[in-house]
Design an enzyme around this catalytic site. Structure first.
Site, PDB file in Angstrom:
ATOM      1  N   CYS A 184      61.368  25.760  26.405  1.00  8.83           N
ATOM      2  CA  CYS A 184      61.331  26.244  27.773  1.00  8.83           C
ATOM      3  C   CYS A 184      62.765  26.554  28.183  1.00  8.83           C
ATOM      4  O   CYS A 184      63.626  25.692  28.129  1.00  8.83           O
ATOM      5  CB  CYS A 184      60.719  25.175  28.669  1.00  8.83           C
ATOM      6  SG  CYS A 184      60.616  25.695  30.368  1.00  8.83           S
ATOM      7  N   SER A 185      62.998  27.806  28.590  1.00  8.76           N
ATOM      8  CA  SER A 185      64.386  28.203  28.814  1.00  8.76           C
ATOM      9  C   SER A 185      64.812  28.014  30.263  1.00  8.76           C
ATOM     10  O   SER A 185      65.939  28.314  30.617  1.00  8.76           O
ATOM     11  CB  SER A 185      64.598  29.649  28.360  1.00  8.76           C
ATOM     12  OG  SER A 185      63.583  30.486  28.859  1.00  8.76           O
TER      13      SER A 185
ATOM     14  N   ASN B 226      54.956  25.714  28.948  1.00  8.21           N
ATOM     15  CA  ASN B 226      55.939  25.042  28.107  1.00  8.21           C
ATOM     16  C   ASN B 226      56.838  24.250  29.028  1.00  8.21           C
ATOM     17  O   ASN B 226      57.501  24.823  29.892  1.00  8.21           O
ATOM     18  CB  ASN B 226      56.816  26.045  27.341  1.00  8.21           C
ATOM     19  CG  ASN B 226      56.059  26.767  26.241  1.00  8.21           C
ATOM     20  OD1 ASN B 226      55.151  26.220  25.642  1.00  8.21           O
ATOM     21  ND2 ASN B 226      56.452  28.012  25.983  1.00  8.21           N
TER      22      ASN B 226
ATOM     23  N   ASN C 209      56.108  39.284  32.922  1.00  8.95           N
ATOM     24  CA  ASN C 209      57.226  38.778  32.114  1.00  8.95           C
ATOM     25  C   ASN C 209      58.217  39.904  31.786  1.00  8.95           C
ATOM     26  O   ASN C 209      57.807  40.970  31.319  1.00  8.95           O
ATOM     27  CB  ASN C 209      56.649  38.186  30.817  1.00  8.95           C
ATOM     28  CG  ASN C 209      57.625  37.274  30.090  1.00  8.95           C
ATOM     29  OD1 ASN C 209      58.801  37.587  29.971  1.00  8.95           O
ATOM     30  ND2 ASN C 209      57.122  36.150  29.599  1.00  8.95           N
TER      31      ASN C 209
ATOM     32  N   HIS D  85      62.923  24.262  43.088  1.00 10.71           N
ATOM     33  CA  HIS D  85      63.470  24.218  41.732  1.00 10.71           C
ATOM     34  C   HIS D  85      63.480  22.805  41.142  1.00 10.71           C
ATOM     35  O   HIS D  85      63.464  22.633  39.923  1.00 10.71           O
ATOM     36  CB  HIS D  85      64.902  24.775  41.784  1.00 10.71           C
ATOM     37  CG  HIS D  85      65.585  24.880  40.460  1.00 10.71           C
ATOM     38  ND1 HIS D  85      65.367  25.925  39.587  1.00 10.71           N
ATOM     39  CD2 HIS D  85      66.495  24.076  39.838  1.00 10.71           C
ATOM     40  CE1 HIS D  85      66.115  25.771  38.498  1.00 10.71           C
ATOM     41  NE2 HIS D  85      66.808  24.656  38.622  1.00 10.71           N
TER      42      HIS D  85
ATOM     43  N   HIS E 242      62.869  25.369  36.132  1.00 12.41           N
ATOM     44  CA  HIS E 242      62.097  25.668  37.339  1.00 12.41           C
ATOM     45  C   HIS E 242      60.606  25.538  36.994  1.00 12.41           C
ATOM     46  O   HIS E 242      60.167  26.067  35.979  1.00 12.41           O
ATOM     47  CB  HIS E 242      62.421  27.096  37.819  1.00 12.41           C
ATOM     48  CG  HIS E 242      61.915  27.380  39.200  1.00 12.41           C
ATOM     49  ND1 HIS E 242      62.737  27.515  40.281  1.00 12.41           N
ATOM     50  CD2 HIS E 242      60.646  27.506  39.670  1.00 12.41           C
ATOM     51  CE1 HIS E 242      62.009  27.743  41.364  1.00 12.41           C
ATOM     52  NE2 HIS E 242      60.730  27.740  41.017  1.00 12.41           N
TER      53      HIS E 242
ATOM     54  N   CYS F  63      64.060  31.120  40.980  1.00 15.45           N
ATOM     55  CA  CYS F  63      64.134  30.700  42.379  1.00 15.45           C
ATOM     56  C   CYS F  63      63.917  31.903  43.318  1.00 15.45           C
ATOM     57  O   CYS F  63      64.225  33.047  42.968  1.00 15.45           O
ATOM     58  CB  CYS F  63      65.492  30.048  42.666  1.00 15.45           C
ATOM     59  SG  CYS F  63      65.548  28.282  42.265  1.00 15.45           S
TER      60      CYS F  63
ATOM     61  N   LYS G  50      56.240   1.380  12.009  1.00 11.91           N
ATOM     62  CA  LYS G  50      57.454   0.538  11.966  1.00 11.91           C
ATOM     63  C   LYS G  50      58.674   1.245  11.381  1.00 11.91           C
ATOM     64  O   LYS G  50      59.769   0.704  11.376  1.00 11.91           O
ATOM     65  CB  LYS G  50      57.167  -0.732  11.153  1.00 11.91           C
ATOM     66  CG  LYS G  50      56.224  -1.696  11.854  1.00 11.91           C
ATOM     67  CD  LYS G  50      55.768  -2.782  10.885  1.00 11.91           C
ATOM     68  CE  LYS G  50      54.292  -3.085  11.007  1.00 11.91           C
ATOM     69  NZ  LYS G  50      53.452  -2.428   9.977  1.00 11.91           N
TER      70      LYS G  50
ATOM     71  N   HIS H 178      57.172  26.255  36.126  1.00 10.05           N
ATOM     72  CA  HIS H 178      56.469  27.517  35.915  1.00 10.05           C
ATOM     73  C   HIS H 178      55.591  27.455  34.686  1.00 10.05           C
ATOM     74  O   HIS H 178      55.752  26.588  33.826  1.00 10.05           O
ATOM     75  CB  HIS H 178      57.469  28.676  35.777  1.00 10.05           C
ATOM     76  CG  HIS H 178      58.196  28.713  34.462  1.00 10.05           C
ATOM     77  ND1 HIS H 178      59.192  27.819  34.119  1.00 10.05           N
ATOM     78  CD2 HIS H 178      58.062  29.541  33.393  1.00 10.05           C
ATOM     79  CE1 HIS H 178      59.650  28.096  32.907  1.00 10.05           C
ATOM     80  NE2 HIS H 178      58.983  29.130  32.435  1.00 10.05           N
TER      81      HIS H 178
ATOM     82  N   CYS I 267      69.354  30.338  38.983  1.00  7.16           N
ATOM     83  CA  CYS I 267      68.014  30.303  38.368  1.00  7.16           C
ATOM     84  C   CYS I 267      67.282  31.616  38.620  1.00  7.16           C
ATOM     85  O   CYS I 267      67.116  32.036  39.767  1.00  7.16           O
ATOM     86  CB  CYS I 267      67.211  29.140  38.947  1.00  7.16           C
ATOM     87  SG  CYS I 267      65.447  29.246  38.571  1.00  7.16           S
TER      88      CYS I 267
ATOM     89  N   GLN J  91      52.929  30.272  32.072  1.00  7.72           N
ATOM     90  CA  GLN J  91      52.820  31.645  31.621  1.00  7.72           C
ATOM     91  C   GLN J  91      51.363  32.014  31.360  1.00  7.72           C
ATOM     92  O   GLN J  91      50.522  31.144  31.171  1.00  7.72           O
ATOM     93  CB  GLN J  91      53.596  31.838  30.308  1.00  7.72           C
ATOM     94  CG  GLN J  91      55.091  31.597  30.417  1.00  7.72           C
ATOM     95  CD  GLN J  91      55.845  32.146  29.208  1.00  7.72           C
ATOM     96  OE1 GLN J  91      55.649  33.303  28.808  1.00  7.72           O
ATOM     97  NE2 GLN J  91      56.688  31.329  28.613  1.00  7.72           N
TER      98      GLN J  91
HETATM   99  O1  LIG Z   1      58.621  32.977  26.959  1.00  7.77           O
HETATM  100  P1  LIG Z   1      59.765  32.009  26.839  1.00  7.77           P
HETATM  101  O2  LIG Z   1      59.601  30.799  27.740  1.00  7.77           O
HETATM  102  O3  LIG Z   1      61.100  32.651  26.983  1.00  7.77           O
HETATM  103  O4  LIG Z   1      59.704  31.484  25.321  1.00  7.77           O
HETATM  104  C1  LIG Z   1      59.063  30.328  24.886  1.00  7.77           C
HETATM  105  O5  LIG Z   1      57.639  30.448  24.889  1.00  7.77           O
HETATM  106  C2  LIG Z   1      57.089  31.438  24.008  1.00  7.77           C
HETATM  107  C3  LIG Z   1      55.577  31.350  24.071  1.00  7.77           C
HETATM  108  O6  LIG Z   1      55.102  30.097  23.655  1.00  7.77           O
HETATM  109  C4  LIG Z   1      57.605  31.280  22.575  1.00  7.77           C
HETATM  110  O7  LIG Z   1      57.191  32.378  21.800  1.00  7.77           O
HETATM  111  C5  LIG Z   1      59.127  31.170  22.525  1.00  7.77           C
HETATM  112  O8  LIG Z   1      59.534  30.877  21.214  1.00  7.77           O
HETATM  113  C6  LIG Z   1      59.578  30.061  23.483  1.00  7.77           C
HETATM  114  O9  LIG Z   1      60.981  29.956  23.479  1.00  7.77           O
END
Ligand SMILES: O=P(O)(O)O[C@H]1O[C@H](CO)[C@@H](O)[C@H](O)[C@H]1O
Ligand SMILES: O=P(O)(O)O[C@H]1O[C@H](CO)[C@@H](O)[C@H](O)[C@H]1O
Lengths: 350, 350
Positions: free
Chosen positions: B162-163, B155, B77, B115, B166, B55, B30, B168, B52, B170
């Protein structure tokens, strides 16, 4: 092939207080950031805010009124996560469904009646009053038979879940020892039994020799970036003399703690010229009446910012599922903090 | 005094996969929120975004160009936290300064050329393609002599670091087993040696009986809110058949994994009618060539939102320094997720 070195090569480091590892990726500091940026911190606040539930005289949630206090003011959290009247008990459904009742007392400490201040902008004498309140509260809560651990902490800044910018901290005290202090008890005890000295005492000695991770210090305390720091600008304040808890500090050591708390947070604010967010807290021996000669009082600072006032480090996918990861090295972070002015940027910029 | 029960009283629960506790404060749901709110998620995206870097056909950081892919696309990466050419080695400065070289391979998997999509909006057959890529990558990386663990994760959402929106995921694969899977190996092994069955197999059996924490299921997988969930709407997907890793899944089970991934994330999106952020990832046996009969494949989902599309749970002061804390109970969270429509809100709202 060149030889391995921690300055250039990805590696992991061991945290001897938790037995966990952290992944360090020194080469990744150059990664551009295209993700979420935080709101810039609006840092102009009046000394009194009529809508603030922590300001003197104002009404809190639930209808209680704060007194017209000056300096510090302590009250029981209106939304305590732990309560005193929880019945004892647990579940009995086998090893995969274990629950245990937990009781405790949660308090809020206003650090000052002045709504506009933060720790780095307070006088050392006013911060000393906060240290004294910590000691009083630790003493009172620790003597309570139902309380086995007293966790004193401060969440600073909206990005650290702090819901009110009025300078304040919290205490959550509980009927059992929480996860992190329990872990630190195991590691410190094993070290003490093996070496006859505290883990952090020996660690501090080595760091004072090496110098490269030191940030600020005084006669009684040292602030440094631990070798195993997870957050980009994570630091730890360690007492030079091994003490189990706040109550063992001398009058001068209490002054020393207030002084280093200010020294460190001034550097933090100066780093990105912003009110620097963090969660900080003291780790001390449990209050279950036993003696803990292995316990060495210290204070952790976990600040999220990474490269500017608006770009933080996200501890997400890999960090949550695998191993915490950092980009800049602890040595680089320490150097940057150490090189900053001891004068708060707001005073210099006037 | 009433008897202790986990529905009304503050308590802690044990996570048998990590041996850590979580503090549950059911009465605190609450609590009003006056702190930081997140930006509402802008959820209208074009199928192709010229700016992007994920893309098809576009330029990435460092000047490489994506091919004109359809469906999934995998690449190394551009800012890998782990590299293949890191020299072996470690430090030798005593027990308090331990570092070890870590190498590995980091990859990015585009889930679709479109995208504008996210997993819950993709067809099950398209998600099945993602599962197949996971299997291929796990196979390829796992066979590499230098790789002892393959961490597949996603993420999702800017608040999860997540930057790029799109769709995705990892893969970070490493030369040693990371902290969390190493912990889960210890606990699962101890359980298996004692009981002759997998910890998660027995746990799943009990949860299927109890029903109260189940969310969605199909012939091969079940998604539930674990008894020890830390995040408000944390869930776990568990395979009904104990398998050590993705490569043991039959063709039908791969379909089942794709199906439940969609079913679960549709409920997530429907919860607050927003694109629901999370970090998710598979936990599987290490790839060091040993046999791990105790390992039971599962997928964790750690979503941060608490009470609306803009109010998240902050894991800060007490959580970082003491014990993770949650307000609503896992049972309440499961019920809310279970009661949601199986149809994505964007389709219903049309
Ligand atoms: O790899 P990215 O998407 O740029 O980065 C993101 O995921 C990574 C893995 O969890 C983290 O270490 C970063 O802090 C996060 O911003
Ligand atoms: O007690 P507060 O300031 O309202 O709440 C804040 O600190 C607590 C203790 O770290 C956390 O559990 C909450 O998530 C956070 O928002």
């Amino acid at each position: 092939m060149t030889n391995f070195n921690t300055k250039d090569h990805p590696h992991k480091r061991l945290n001897p207080l938790t037995s966990d590892w952290v992944l360090v990726s020194p080469h990744r500091a150059k990664r551009p950031w295209q993700g979420q940026v935080e709101k810039a911190i609006v840092d102009e606040r009046p000394a009194y805010d009529p809508s603030c539930y922590l300001c003197a005289g104002n009404e809190r949630a639930g209808g209680k009124h704060n007194p017209d206090y000056k300096g510090t003011y302590v009250f029981t959290n209106d939304f305590s996560a732990l309560l005193t009247d929880t019945p004892d008990g647990g579940t009995d459904e086998g090893s995969l469904f274990q629950a245990k009742s937990e009781s405790g007392i949660c308090k809020v400490i206003c650090f000052s009646e002045d709504h506009s201040l933060t720790v780095p902008e307070m006088d050392v004498s006013a911060i000393r009053n906060v240290v004294d309140v910590w000691c009083e509260q630790f003493n009172e809560l620790g003597r309570n038979d139902q309380i086995e651990y007293v966790q004193i902490f401060e969440n600073k800044g909206a990005i650290m879940g702090c819901s009110n910018p009025h300078p304040h901290g919290q205490i959550w005290s509980s009927s059992s020892v929480p996860v992190e202090p329990a872990r630190e008890t195991v590691t410190q005890k094993a070290y003490f039994e093996k070496n006859g000295s505290t883990l952090l005492g020996d660690y501090l000695k080595a760091e004072l020799d090496k110098e490269e991770r030191l940030v600020v210090s005084n006669e009684h305390f040292v602030a440094l970036v631990p070798y195993w720091a997870v957050w980009p600008f994570e630091t730890m304040i360690i007492s030079r003399r091994p003490v189990q808890n706040l109550l063992e500090l001398t009058d001068e050591e209490r002054d020393g703690l207030a002084d280093i708390y200010k020294q460190l947070t001034v550097r933090y604010d100066n780093l990105f010229e912003t009110s620097f967010a963090y969660s900080a807290g003291l780790h001390q021996a449990p209050t279950d009446g036993k003696d803990y000669p292995e316990w060495h009082l210290h204070m952790h600072f976990y600040p999220p910012l990474l490269r500017s006032a608006t770009v933080k480090k996200f501890m997400v996918g890999y960090e949550m599922l695998a191993t915490p990861q950092r980009d800049i090295t602890p040595e680089q972070a320490a150097q940057r903090l150490r090189d900053l002015s001891p004068v708060h940027y707001k005073k210099t910029n006037q």
